[in-house]
Motif scaffolding. Structure first.
Motif, PDB file in Angstrom:
ATOM      1  N   VAL A 187    -115.134 -54.725  47.568  1.00 21.22           N
ATOM      2  CA  VAL A 187    -114.535 -55.061  46.282  1.00 21.22           C
ATOM      3  C   VAL A 187    -113.061 -55.322  46.557  1.00 21.22           C
ATOM      4  O   VAL A 187    -112.362 -54.473  47.121  1.00 21.22           O
ATOM      5  CB  VAL A 187    -114.707 -53.937  45.243  1.00 21.22           C
ATOM      6  N   VAL A 188    -112.620 -56.514  46.216  1.00 19.68           N
ATOM      7  CA  VAL A 188    -111.245 -56.941  46.459  1.00 19.68           C
ATOM      8  C   VAL A 188    -110.533 -57.047  45.115  1.00 19.68           C
ATOM      9  O   VAL A 188    -111.052 -57.673  44.188  1.00 19.68           O
ATOM     10  CB  VAL A 188    -111.210 -58.313  47.179  1.00 19.68           C
ATOM     11  N   GLU A 189    -109.364 -56.429  45.022  1.00 12.31           N
ATOM     12  CA  GLU A 189    -108.529 -56.561  43.835  1.00 12.31           C
ATOM     13  C   GLU A 189    -107.245 -57.255  44.235  1.00 12.31           C
ATOM     14  O   GLU A 189    -106.771 -57.106  45.374  1.00 12.31           O
ATOM     15  CB  GLU A 189    -108.211 -55.195  43.239  1.00 12.31           C
ATOM     16  N   GLY A 190    -106.676 -58.019  43.309  1.00 13.72           N
ATOM     17  CA  GLY A 190    -105.444 -58.714  43.633  1.00 13.72           C
ATOM     18  C   GLY A 190    -104.890 -59.498  42.462  1.00 13.72           C
ATOM     19  O   GLY A 190    -105.352 -59.381  41.329  1.00 13.72           O
ATOM     20  N   ILE A 191    -103.910 -60.304  42.791  1.00 11.98           N
ATOM     21  CA  ILE A 191    -103.241 -61.170  41.830  1.00 11.98           C
ATOM     22  C   ILE A 191    -103.624 -62.610  42.171  1.00 11.98           C
ATOM     23  O   ILE A 191    -103.465 -63.041  43.314  1.00 11.98           O
ATOM     24  CB  ILE A 191    -101.705 -60.995  41.893  1.00 11.98           C
ATOM     25  N   ALA A 192    -104.111 -63.337  41.167  1.00 13.31           N
ATOM     26  CA  ALA A 192    -104.582 -64.703  41.385  1.00 13.31           C
ATOM     27  C   ALA A 192    -103.597 -65.715  40.819  1.00 13.31           C
ATOM     28  O   ALA A 192    -102.901 -65.452  39.838  1.00 13.31           O
ATOM     29  CB  ALA A 192    -105.941 -64.894  40.727  1.00 13.31           C
ATOM     30  N   LYS A 193    -103.557 -66.871  41.461  1.00 14.01           N
ATOM     31  CA  LYS A 193    -102.850 -68.018  40.905  1.00 14.01           C
ATOM     32  C   LYS A 193    -103.507 -69.275  41.432  1.00 14.01           C
ATOM     33  O   LYS A 193    -104.170 -69.260  42.475  1.00 14.01           O
ATOM     34  CB  LYS A 193    -101.354 -67.981  41.224  1.00 14.01           C
ATOM     35  N   LEU A 194    -103.343 -70.345  40.688  1.00  9.94           N
ATOM     36  CA  LEU A 194    -103.884 -71.628  41.107  1.00  9.94           C
ATOM     37  C   LEU A 194    -102.760 -72.468  41.699  1.00  9.94           C
ATOM     38  O   LEU A 194    -101.663 -72.537  41.137  1.00  9.94           O
ATOM     39  CB  LEU A 194    -104.541 -72.337  39.935  1.00  9.94           C
ATOM     40  N   VAL A 195    -103.036 -73.071  42.839  1.00  7.83           N
ATOM     41  CA  VAL A 195    -102.057 -73.886  43.563  1.00  7.83           C
ATOM     42  C   VAL A 195    -102.514 -75.334  43.499  1.00  7.83           C
ATOM     43  O   VAL A 195    -103.681 -75.635  43.772  1.00  7.83           O
ATOM     44  CB  VAL A 195    -101.948 -73.410  45.029  1.00  7.83           C
ATOM     45  N   TYR A 196    -101.607 -76.232  43.116  1.00  4.04           N
ATOM     46  CA  TYR A 196    -101.938 -77.648  42.917  1.00  4.04           C
ATOM     47  C   TYR A 196    -101.300 -78.576  43.951  1.00  4.04           C
ATOM     48  O   TYR A 196    -101.612 -79.754  43.986  1.00  4.04           O
ATOM     49  CB  TYR A 196    -101.494 -78.097  41.523  1.00  4.04           C
ATOM     50  N   SER A 197    -100.402 -78.037  44.773  1.00  6.06           N
ATOM     51  CA  SER A 197     -99.725 -78.882  45.765  1.00  6.06           C
ATOM     52  C   SER A 197     -99.119 -77.989  46.842  1.00  6.06           C
ATOM     53  O   SER A 197     -99.124 -76.767  46.735  1.00  6.06           O
ATOM     54  CB  SER A 197     -98.623 -79.714  45.095  1.00  6.06           C
ATOM     55  N   GLY A 198     -98.627 -78.638  47.896  1.00  2.52           N
ATOM     56  CA  GLY A 198     -97.990 -77.911  48.984  1.00  2.52           C
ATOM     57  C   GLY A 198     -98.829 -77.934  50.248  1.00  2.52           C
ATOM     58  O   GLY A 198     -99.937 -78.491  50.280  1.00  2.52           O
ATOM     59  N   ALA A 199     -98.314 -77.324  51.293  1.00  2.00           N
ATOM     60  CA  ALA A 199     -98.953 -77.351  52.610  1.00  2.00           C
ATOM     61  C   ALA A 199    -100.341 -76.713  52.603  1.00  2.00           C
ATOM     62  O   ALA A 199    -101.287 -77.261  53.186  1.00  2.00           O
ATOM     63  CB  ALA A 199     -98.059 -76.668  53.639  1.00  2.00           C
TER      64      ALA A 199
END
Length: 87
Positions: free
Chosen positions: A48-60
């Motif tokens: 079970v992994v807990e964390g902070i999510a975000k969506l990335v739309y550009s970059g390396a």
């Protein structure tokens, strides 16, 4: 996984997930595999992994994922805060 232990997940449509992450970026997910020996020498384990999510739309990192998965329109990035082995 990145060198700093973030999880990158290729994402295509995922509109509901995007809305959920924008509303609350805390995430909890279960991951399992038969390729790792778990407790008591049983084949297979889960985490079970807990964390902070975000969506990335550009970059390396987006470009790297896009080169591997042509359907990618965004990348779900998870900064891990906790991991617990379940099996």
């Amino acid at each position: 996984m990145t060198e700093d232990e973030r999880i990158l997940i290729p994402a295509g449509i995922m509109h509901k997930t995007e809305g959920n992450v924008n509303f609350n970026n805390k995430i909890k997910m279960a991951l399992g595999t038969r390729n790792v020996v778990g407790y008591n020498e049983y084949q297979g384990t889960a985490f079970v992994v807990e964390g902070i999510a975000k969506l990335v739309y550009s970059g390396a990192e987006f470009d790297m994922m896009k080169s591997k998965f042509s359907f990618v329109t965004r990348v779900l990035e998870i900064t891990v805060t906790s991991v617990k082995q379940m099996l």
